[in-house]
Design a protein around this motif. Structure first.
Motif, short mmCIF file in Angstrom:
data_model
loop_
_atom_site.label_atom_id
_atom_site.label_comp_id
_atom_site.label_asym_id
_atom_site.label_seq_id
_atom_site.Cartn_x
_atom_site.Cartn_y
_atom_site.Cartn_z
N THR A 181 0.81 -1.22 0.00
CA THR A 181 0.00 0.00 0.00
C THR A 181 0.84 1.27 0.00
N TYR A 182 1.72 1.39 0.99
CA TYR A 182 2.39 2.67 1.22
C TYR A 182 3.62 2.89 0.35
N THR A 183 4.31 1.80 0.00
CA THR A 183 5.52 1.97 -0.80
C THR A 183 5.23 1.80 -2.29
N VAL A 184 4.68 0.63 -2.66
CA VAL A 184 4.50 0.33 -4.09
C VAL A 184 3.43 1.23 -4.73
N VAL A 185 2.30 1.40 -4.05
CA VAL A 185 1.21 2.18 -4.63
C VAL A 185 1.35 3.67 -4.34
N PHE A 186 1.46 4.03 -3.06
CA PHE A 186 1.49 5.45 -2.71
C PHE A 186 2.81 6.13 -3.09
N ALA A 187 3.93 5.53 -2.66
CA ALA A 187 5.23 6.18 -2.87
C ALA A 187 5.75 6.03 -4.30
N LEU A 188 5.64 4.81 -4.85
CA LEU A 188 6.20 4.55 -6.18
C LEU A 188 5.21 4.81 -7.31
N GLY A 189 3.93 4.92 -6.99
CA GLY A 189 2.96 5.32 -7.99
C GLY A 189 2.40 4.22 -8.88
N TYR A 190 2.61 2.96 -8.53
CA TYR A 190 2.01 1.88 -9.30
C TYR A 190 0.54 1.74 -8.92
N THR A 191 -0.26 1.21 -9.83
CA THR A 191 -1.67 0.95 -9.51
C THR A 191 -1.76 -0.31 -8.66
N TRP A 192 -2.90 -0.47 -7.99
CA TRP A 192 -3.04 -1.68 -7.17
C TRP A 192 -3.09 -2.93 -8.05
N GLN A 193 -3.58 -2.78 -9.29
CA GLN A 193 -3.58 -3.91 -10.21
C GLN A 193 -2.15 -4.34 -10.54
N GLU A 194 -1.27 -3.36 -10.76
CA GLU A 194 0.14 -3.66 -11.06
C GLU A 194 0.82 -4.26 -9.84
N ALA A 195 0.47 -3.78 -8.66
CA ALA A 195 1.05 -4.32 -7.43
C ALA A 195 0.65 -5.78 -7.25
N LEU A 196 -0.60 -6.12 -7.57
CA LEU A 196 -1.02 -7.52 -7.50
C LEU A 196 -0.24 -8.38 -8.49
N ASP A 223 9.73 13.90 18.04
CA ASP A 223 10.08 15.31 18.07
C ASP A 223 9.51 16.04 16.86
N PRO A 224 9.08 17.30 17.03
CA PRO A 224 8.55 18.07 15.89
C PRO A 224 9.58 18.18 14.76
N GLY A 225 9.12 18.05 13.54
CA GLY A 225 10.00 18.20 12.39
C GLY A 225 10.86 17.00 12.07
N THR A 226 10.64 15.88 12.78
CA THR A 226 11.48 14.69 12.56
C THR A 226 10.69 13.56 11.91
N TYR A 227 9.52 13.87 11.36
CA TYR A 227 8.72 12.82 10.73
C TYR A 227 8.12 13.34 9.44
N THR A 228 7.74 12.39 8.59
CA THR A 228 7.10 12.74 7.32
C THR A 228 5.76 12.04 7.23
N VAL A 229 4.84 12.67 6.52
CA VAL A 229 3.52 12.12 6.32
C VAL A 229 3.34 11.90 4.83
N ALA A 230 2.99 10.66 4.46
CA ALA A 230 2.85 10.34 3.04
C ALA A 230 1.61 9.49 2.83
N GLY A 231 1.08 9.59 1.65
CA GLY A 231 -0.07 8.76 1.31
C GLY A 231 -1.26 9.56 0.85
N LYS A 232 -2.06 8.94 -0.01
CA LYS A 232 -3.22 9.62 -0.57
C LYS A 232 -4.32 9.82 0.45
N GLY A 233 -4.24 9.11 1.57
CA GLY A 233 -5.30 9.21 2.57
C GLY A 233 -4.98 10.15 3.70
N ALA A 234 -4.03 11.08 3.51
CA ALA A 234 -3.60 11.96 4.59
C ALA A 234 -4.76 12.75 5.17
#
Length: 473
Positions: A85-100, A158-169
């Motif tokens: 979910t988070y790496t292949v689809v969200f971060a790398l931009g593949y579709t869920w069909q391609e991930a399957l 700590d503030p500023g030490t994390y990242t938020v990623a994903g289409k469901g933010a």
């Protein structure tokens, strides 16, 4: 039952096997709800994934029951579904069909390396010390999973030490990645869920230390009842009509077989510029799938004598059959519409309850099958009831560390990275990778590089490539 599963030969009986099956199922049943909710973030229909999860679990676990005659259960793996979910689809931009489609290819890769005995060669190339460390590492991992599921830990970031990623933010469904500035700590024991977990831990210790027959499943049931009285389990909020099978089968049609279609395999390699990235993602999927299974089988099976990694005895043949079961489950799971199916480390809970044969797996498979009709009943058992079992089984498995020569740093360093890092990294595969690489480095520094099996050299290179690909993708 006796004749088919050879219960007496394995020192068990029907009652013990059924109890073990119940224990394993309830320890891993969370996947029925977590996997659909996680994969649905990619756009997959949740009810379709729910049935696909059951299909993958039932097929793989029945293979373990009837083909391998081993007490292991299979289902879509946690960690692998997050990577999906988070790496292949969200971060790398593949579709869920391609991930399957990638997951399906992983199954084919597993088939090739299993048929050619490469996977067996991998297992036999692992030094004895590292096998002990893997077993202990599974214990560390299980105990950590149990402590985490019980809600005993909190993490300060700590503030500023994390990242938020994903289409469901915007919906609170994003992936949050914190740096090493995140510090674990003990929660305040002032919430009903945490208090229930403490009560459950005490109940579990009581039953198991006193050696009561069926103590594991009794502790789960007792903790669940206590949870009802404490309000942690609210029967009034259980959606007794949660699963509409007709709607679920309608959703299943949207995911079943997609991996093999034009939007799956047909699209995956259509753009030549994406092929290197596709291959790196498949490598990451494959390494995790392969070594999660290897680690689980070695870690839980050797000590109780149901798995052997050398020789040509029945236990060694059982290992071969377990590996075949895993690859079949992954391949069929991808076709059904779910992420990688793998051997569940929670099977150790059932083994700890006395499960020794495929009858345990058969019980788990049957429970997964009927859960499609009674999923609300499964949801009644809280994680606080199963988490203590994982903690205690983890403690049992730590005894494997006694075989490591801790006064010899050449053994201690690889063993440490294999076992302890497995829990710290929250990954069986990464713990094994760290141990393999550390072992090779120690041998090089001691001038004993020739003692490193050529398979380990190849695996070290693959693991390093995987880490590099994760850094640059």
């Amino acid at each position: 039952m006796e004749k088919f599963f050879k219960l007496k030969e394995h020192g068990t009986d029907v009652r013990t096997e059924v109890t073990a099956g119940l224990t394993t199922f309830f320890a891993m049943s969370y996947i029925l709800f977590v996997n659909p909710s996680m994969l649905a973030q990619t756009g997959m229909p949740a009810q379709g994934v729910f049935l696909a999860t059951i299909i993958g679990a039932v097929v793989g676990t029945l293979m373990m029951a009837f083909y391998a005659n081993l007490p292991y259960a299979q289902a879509p793996g946690m960690g692998l579904n997050a990577f999906f979910t988070y790496t292949v689809v969200f971060a790398l931009g593949y579709t869920w069909q391609e991930a399957l489609a990638m997951v399906f290819i992983c199954g084919i890769i597993s088939l090739i390396i299993t048929v050619t005995k490469v996977r067996k060669m991998i297992i036999e190339s692992i030094p004895t010390t590292l096998k002990s460390a893997i077993s202990a590492g599974i214990g560390v991992f299980l105990a950590y999973v149990g402590i985490k599921n019980a809600g005993f830990l909190k993490f300060s970031v700590d503030p500023g030490t994390y990242t938020v990623a994903g289409k469901g933010a915007a919906k609170g469904l994003a992936s949050i990645t914190a740096s090493s500035a995140a510090t674990p700590g003990l929660v305040a024991f002032n919430t009903p869920g945490v208090i229930l977990a403490l009560v459950g831990l005490a109940i579990s210790i009581f039953f198991i230390v006193r050696g009561m027959r069926g103590g594991v499943i009794l502790s789960i049931l007792a903790t669940t009842v206590v949870g009802i009285f404490m309000g942690v389990v609210d029967l009034g909020k259980v959606n007794w009509a949660a699963t509409n099978l007709s709607a679920s089968f309608g959703d299943l049609k949207q995911v079943f077989g997609v991996a093999l279609g034009s939007k799956g395999l047909g699209s995956l390699f259509s753009d030549p510029s994406r092929i290197p990235g596709v291959l790196m993602a498949i490598l990451a999927f494959s390494l995790t799938d392969i070594f999660d299974t290897i680690g689980t089988l070695i870690g839980t099976g050797e000590k109780v004598g149901i798995i052997a990694t050398t020789g040509d005895n029945n236990e060694s043949k059982a290992l071969d059959r377990a590996l075949y079961s895993d690859l079949v489950a992954t391949t069929i799971g991808a076709v059904a519409g779910t992420s990688n199916v793998t051997t569940y480390v929670e099977s150790a809970a059932g083994i700890g309850a006395g499960g020794r044969t495929g009858l345990t797996a058969l019980v788990v498979a049957a429970l997964f099958a009927v859960s499609s009709f009674f999923s609300p009943l499964v949801s009644i058992v809280p994680t606080q009831a199963t988490a203590p079992i994982l903690i205690i089984v983890g403690v049992m498995m730590l005894s494997n560390l006694k075989t490591v020569k801790w006064d010899d740093l050449a053994e201690a360093i690889p063993a440490f990275f294999t076992s302890i890092f497995m829990g710290f990294s929250y990954s069986i595969t990464y713990g094994i990778a760290a141990g393999f690489i550390a072992y090779t480095l120690v041998k090089i520094f001691k001038g004993q590089a020739k003692d490193v099996h050529f398979i380990l050299w190849i695996l070290d290179i693959l693991f390093i490539l995987n880490f590099v690909s994760l850094a640059i993708l």
